[in-house]
Design a protein around this motif. Structure first.
Motif, PDB file in Angstrom:
ATOM      1  N   LEU A  33       0.794  -1.025  -0.045  1.00  0.00           N
ATOM      2  CA  LEU A  33       0.092   0.034   0.004  1.00  0.00           C
ATOM      3  C   LEU A  33       1.002   1.465   0.014  1.00  0.00           C
ATOM      4  O   LEU A  33       0.555   2.278  -0.813  1.00  0.00           O
ATOM      5  CB  LEU A  33      -0.874   0.004   1.146  1.00  0.00           C
ATOM      6  CG  LEU A  33      -1.915  -1.058   1.013  1.00  0.00           C
ATOM      7  CD1 LEU A  33      -2.937  -0.918   2.360  1.00  0.00           C
ATOM      8  CD2 LEU A  33      -2.906  -1.017   0.188  1.00  0.00           C
ATOM      9  N   ALA A  34       2.046   1.219   0.819  1.00  0.00           N
ATOM     10  CA  ALA A  34       2.943   2.451   0.869  1.00  0.00           C
ATOM     11  C   ALA A  34       3.548   2.691  -0.574  1.00  0.00           C
ATOM     12  O   ALA A  34       3.597   3.714  -1.026  1.00  0.00           O
ATOM     13  CB  ALA A  34       3.938   2.084   1.931  1.00  0.00           C
ATOM     14  N   ASP A  35       4.004   1.322  -1.539  1.00  0.00           N
ATOM     15  CA  ASP A  35       4.478   1.555  -2.747  1.00  0.00           C
ATOM     16  C   ASP A  35       3.532   2.196  -3.564  1.00  0.00           C
ATOM     17  O   ASP A  35       3.970   3.029  -4.342  1.00  0.00           O
ATOM     18  CB  ASP A  35       4.996  -0.032  -3.170  1.00  0.00           C
ATOM     19  CG  ASP A  35       6.301  -0.359  -2.216  1.00  0.00           C
ATOM     20  OD1 ASP A  35       7.034   0.256  -1.850  1.00  0.00           O
ATOM     21  OD2 ASP A  35       6.114  -1.587  -2.389  1.00  0.00           O
ATOM     22  N   LEU A  36       2.274   2.067  -3.276  1.00  0.00           N
ATOM     23  CA  LEU A  36       1.344   2.390  -4.429  1.00  0.00           C
ATOM     24  C   LEU A  36       1.122   3.774  -3.850  1.00  0.00           C
ATOM     25  O   LEU A  36       0.864   4.573  -4.857  1.00  0.00           O
ATOM     26  CB  LEU A  36      -0.049   1.742  -3.988  1.00  0.00           C
ATOM     27  CG  LEU A  36      -0.218   0.427  -4.635  1.00  0.00           C
ATOM     28  CD1 LEU A  36      -1.854  -0.078  -4.253  1.00  0.00           C
ATOM     29  CD2 LEU A  36      -0.400   0.395  -6.302  1.00  0.00           C
ATOM     30  N   ALA A  44       4.772  -2.300  -5.922  1.00  0.00           N
ATOM     31  CA  ALA A  44       3.601  -2.603  -5.338  1.00  0.00           C
ATOM     32  C   ALA A  44       2.943  -3.838  -5.962  1.00  0.00           C
ATOM     33  O   ALA A  44       2.540  -4.887  -5.148  1.00  0.00           O
ATOM     34  CB  ALA A  44       2.505  -1.545  -5.581  1.00  0.00           C
ATOM     35  N   ARG A  45       3.014  -3.702  -7.634  1.00  0.00           N
ATOM     36  CA  ARG A  45       2.544  -5.073  -8.220  1.00  0.00           C
ATOM     37  C   ARG A  45       3.202  -6.362  -7.661  1.00  0.00           C
ATOM     38  O   ARG A  45       2.732  -7.251  -7.494  1.00  0.00           O
ATOM     39  CB  ARG A  45       2.567  -5.013  -9.650  1.00  0.00           C
ATOM     40  CG  ARG A  45       1.976  -6.137 -10.476  1.00  0.00           C
ATOM     41  CD  ARG A  45       2.441  -5.815 -12.029  1.00  0.00           C
ATOM     42  NE  ARG A  45       1.681  -4.662 -12.325  1.00  0.00           N
ATOM     43  CZ  ARG A  45       0.624  -4.510 -13.129  1.00  0.00           C
ATOM     44  NH1 ARG A  45       0.022  -5.492 -13.542  1.00  0.00           N
ATOM     45  NH2 ARG A  45       0.361  -3.310 -13.461  1.00  0.00           N
ATOM     46  N   LYS A  61      -7.653  -9.820  -0.586  1.00  0.00           N
ATOM     47  CA  LYS A  61      -7.391  -8.307  -0.791  1.00  0.00           C
ATOM     48  C   LYS A  61      -6.461  -7.849  -1.788  1.00  0.00           C
ATOM     49  O   LYS A  61      -6.450  -7.242  -2.641  1.00  0.00           O
ATOM     50  CB  LYS A  61      -6.747  -7.728   0.561  1.00  0.00           C
ATOM     51  CG  LYS A  61      -8.041  -7.582   1.650  1.00  0.00           C
ATOM     52  CD  LYS A  61      -7.230  -6.941   2.706  1.00  0.00           C
ATOM     53  CE  LYS A  61      -8.441  -6.643   3.975  1.00  0.00           C
ATOM     54  NZ  LYS A  61      -8.060  -5.882   4.891  1.00  0.00           N
ATOM     55  N   ALA A  62      -5.217  -8.691  -2.044  1.00  0.00           N
ATOM     56  CA  ALA A  62      -4.201  -8.536  -2.789  1.00  0.00           C
ATOM     57  C   ALA A  62      -4.648  -9.008  -4.187  1.00  0.00           C
ATOM     58  O   ALA A  62      -4.560  -8.150  -5.156  1.00  0.00           O
ATOM     59  CB  ALA A  62      -2.896  -9.391  -2.615  1.00  0.00           C
ATOM     60  N   GLN A  63      -5.373  -9.994  -4.398  1.00  0.00           N
ATOM     61  CA  GLN A  63      -6.103 -10.552  -5.658  1.00  0.00           C
ATOM     62  C   GLN A  63      -7.012  -9.294  -5.965  1.00  0.00           C
ATOM     63  O   GLN A  63      -6.939  -9.093  -7.272  1.00  0.00           O
ATOM     64  CB  GLN A  63      -6.801 -11.614  -5.443  1.00  0.00           C
ATOM     65  CG  GLN A  63      -5.914 -12.957  -5.404  1.00  0.00           C
ATOM     66  CD  GLN A  63      -6.417 -14.297  -4.759  1.00  0.00           C
ATOM     67  OE1 GLN A  63      -7.551 -14.319  -4.250  1.00  0.00           O
ATOM     68  NE2 GLN A  63      -5.914 -15.263  -5.170  1.00  0.00           N
ATOM     69  N   ALA A  64      -7.726  -8.818  -5.075  1.00  0.00           N
ATOM     70  CA  ALA A  64      -8.806  -7.830  -5.738  1.00  0.00           C
ATOM     71  C   ALA A  64      -7.948  -6.584  -6.033  1.00  0.00           C
ATOM     72  O   ALA A  64      -8.480  -6.018  -7.326  1.00  0.00           O
ATOM     73  CB  ALA A  64      -9.685  -7.380  -4.628  1.00  0.00           C
ATOM     74  N   LEU A  65      -6.948  -6.168  -5.507  1.00  0.00           N
ATOM     75  CA  LEU A  65      -6.387  -4.860  -6.090  1.00  0.00           C
ATOM     76  C   LEU A  65      -5.512  -5.375  -7.412  1.00  0.00           C
ATOM     77  O   LEU A  65      -5.721  -4.473  -8.373  1.00  0.00           O
ATOM     78  CB  LEU A  65      -5.200  -4.445  -5.146  1.00  0.00           C
ATOM     79  CG  LEU A  65      -5.587  -3.566  -4.071  1.00  0.00           C
ATOM     80  CD1 LEU A  65      -4.535  -3.468  -3.000  1.00  0.00           C
ATOM     81  CD2 LEU A  65      -6.086  -2.315  -4.713  1.00  0.00           C
TER      82      LEU A  65
END
Length: 76
Positions: A33-36, A44-45, A61-65
């Motif tokens: 999230l900080a990277d984003l 982030a990816r 959550k990671a899959q959703a993002l």
């Protein structure tokens, strides 16, 4: 680290490296999230992919993002 993003990220990196720690997954999530927020999209990816592949609480959550990200990429 309160109020100092760089110091907080450094602390989270140290925790994330402790793969066996119960705090490593949350640390990795908050680093993503900080990277984003900092605009470091490659980092982030990469973190989100690792989280999604590892499973655990932050997997969905990671899959959703990543899914939203993929949809945005297709719209470009």
């Amino acid at each position: 680290a309160l109020g100092n993003a760089r110091e907080a990220m450094r602390d989270l990196e140290e925790v994330a490296l402790l793969r066996s720690s119960e705090f490593s997954a949350p640390a990795e999530w908050y680093l993503a999230l900080a990277d984003l927020r900092n605009g470091d999209l490659d980092a982030a990816r990469s973190r989100l992919v690792r989280i999604a592949e590892a499973g655990g609480f932050y997997r969905v959550k990671a899959q959703a993002l990543l899914s939203e990200w993929s949809q945005l990429d297709r719209k470009k």
